[in-house]
Scaffold this motif. Structure first.
Motif, PDB file in Angstrom:
ATOM      1  N   SER A  86       2.975  10.668 -11.113  1.00 44.10           N
ATOM      2  CA  SER A  86       2.611  12.130 -11.408  1.00 44.10           C
ATOM      3  C   SER A  86       3.432  13.163 -11.717  1.00 44.10           C
ATOM      4  O   SER A  86       3.547  14.020 -12.624  1.00 44.10           O
ATOM      5  N   TRP A 118       0.810  -1.033  -0.123  1.00 42.99           N
ATOM      6  CA  TRP A 118       0.006  -0.043  -0.161  1.00 42.99           C
ATOM      7  C   TRP A 118       0.756   1.125   0.087  1.00 42.99           C
ATOM      8  O   TRP A 118       0.643   2.184  -0.931  1.00 42.99           O
ATOM      9  N   PRO A 119       1.829   1.447   1.000  1.00 43.30           N
ATOM     10  CA  PRO A 119       2.687   2.633   0.859  1.00 43.30           C
ATOM     11  C   PRO A 119       3.322   2.630  -0.293  1.00 43.30           C
ATOM     12  O   PRO A 119       3.865   3.519  -0.900  1.00 43.30           O
ATOM     13  N   VAL A 151      11.308   8.745  -3.289  1.00 47.23           N
ATOM     14  CA  VAL A 151      10.863   7.523  -3.699  1.00 47.23           C
ATOM     15  C   VAL A 151      11.939   6.670  -4.212  1.00 47.23           C
ATOM     16  O   VAL A 151      11.859   5.443  -3.655  1.00 47.23           O
ATOM     17  N   LEU A 179       2.136   1.664  -3.457  1.00 47.65           N
ATOM     18  CA  LEU A 179       1.470   1.968  -4.273  1.00 47.65           C
ATOM     19  C   LEU A 179       1.178   3.464  -4.167  1.00 47.65           C
ATOM     20  O   LEU A 179       1.127   4.225  -5.266  1.00 47.65           O
ATOM     21  N   ILE A 180       1.337   4.203  -3.195  1.00 45.68           N
ATOM     22  CA  ILE A 180       1.133   5.567  -2.977  1.00 45.68           C
ATOM     23  C   ILE A 180       2.503   6.176  -3.534  1.00 45.68           C
ATOM     24  O   ILE A 180       2.362   7.315  -4.336  1.00 45.68           O
ATOM     25  N   LEU A 181       3.539   5.577  -3.583  1.00 42.44           N
ATOM     26  CA  LEU A 181       4.956   6.151  -3.764  1.00 42.44           C
ATOM     27  C   LEU A 181       4.858   5.977  -5.323  1.00 42.44           C
ATOM     28  O   LEU A 181       5.239   7.115  -6.062  1.00 42.44           O
ATOM     29  N   SER A 182       4.438   5.260  -5.883  1.00 44.63           N
ATOM     30  CA  SER A 182       4.387   4.908  -7.318  1.00 44.63           C
ATOM     31  C   SER A 182       3.451   5.951  -8.021  1.00 44.63           C
ATOM     32  O   SER A 182       3.813   6.605  -8.917  1.00 44.63           O
ATOM     33  N   ILE A 183       2.517   6.287  -7.350  1.00 45.45           N
ATOM     34  CA  ILE A 183       1.236   7.258  -7.796  1.00 45.45           C
ATOM     35  C   ILE A 183       1.914   8.472  -7.756  1.00 45.45           C
ATOM     36  O   ILE A 183       1.827   9.438  -8.782  1.00 45.45           O
ATOM     37  N   LEU A 184       2.690   8.933  -6.848  1.00 44.78           N
ATOM     38  CA  LEU A 184       3.354  10.265  -6.871  1.00 44.78           C
ATOM     39  C   LEU A 184       4.532  10.397  -7.775  1.00 44.78           C
ATOM     40  O   LEU A 184       4.771  11.424  -8.270  1.00 44.78           O
TER      41      LEU A 184
END
Length: 242
Positions: free
Chosen positions: A26, A15-16, A115, A18-23
């Protein structure tokens, strides 16, 4: 095995990640669009401004003003905003604007650095937690029997988070180095264009004190000064006979 299945088997560390990959994605897409717009128009803008400065500084200032949506346009327009400048002021205006523009070009690098550093560690943390969970159910007497078959499967699944963290970090590192190379190239472009413009200035300094219209940015709306609102004076009453 689909992606969702791998994601859930990777454990809570996914889950973290996934958040790092989205950031990271972007920032990567935003920077790619930013650099695409710059690299396709930059050389043409510099050539037009420098060619115009050889004959008419006012035309060069107008071209630079119209190109102020680009960093190199704002850079070359900085010393042309003043009515009169000396050589030192001309150079300082170029240097100060170059620092601001280059700082804006590095936007997002800190996030990519975070990241790159955190993703492998989170992946390793997920693997360690998965190993702890898998090895907890092993008994010494069960070694070499069929009861330990599920343990090896759990250990293999726990490595998913490490692989995911490395993938996120590697992709972020590739684009981080790419964006850094673009910034280094911009330093060379700014330095070359600034030196050529300063050389033209020393040969024939511009004088904008007699220009007919002030050069202002497009869509510029001057701010209203605080004060009393002016109203029209009432009309004088008509002359009436005594």
């Amino acid at each position: 095995m689909d992606i969702l299945d791998l994601f859930y088997k990777g454990g809570p560390a996914m889950w973290p990640l996934l958040i790092l990959s989205i950031l990271a994605l972007s920032v990567i897409f935003e920077r790619l669009w930013f650099w695409l717009r710059i690299l396709t128009q930059e050389k043409q803008i510099v050539d037009r401004i420098l060619d115009a400065a050889q004959d008419n500084w006012e035309v060069a200032a107008d071209i630079a003003r119209l190109a102020s949506h680009q960093p190199v346009g704002r850079f070359l327009y900085a010393p042309l905003r003043f009515a009169k400048t000396d050589a030192e002021t001309f150079r300082l205006a170029l240097e100060a604007t170059a620092e601001d523009e280059l700082a804006g070009m590095r936007r997002g690098e800190k996030l990519l650095e975070a990241v790159i550093a955190l993703a492998p560690l989170l992946g390793l943390l997920g693997t360690v937690l998965g190993l702890i969970h898998s090895l907890r159910s092993i008994r010494i007497g069960d070694l070499g029997t069929e009861s330990t078959a599920g343990v090896t499967t759990g250990i293999g699944e726990s490595l998913i988070s490490t692989a995911s963290g490395l993938i996120v970090a590697i992709i972020s590192l590739v684009f981080y180095r790419l964006f850094q190379s673009f910034v280094v190239n911009q330093v060379k472009v700014f330095r070359k264009a600034g030196n050529e413009m300063e050389l033209l200035y020393r040969q024939s300094p511009p004088d904008f004190s007699n220009r007919t219209s002030a050069i202002v940015p497009e869509n510029f709306t001057p701010p209203r000064k605080p004060g009393k609102t002016r109203v029209s004076e009432p009309p004088e009453p008509p002359n009436t006979p005594n």
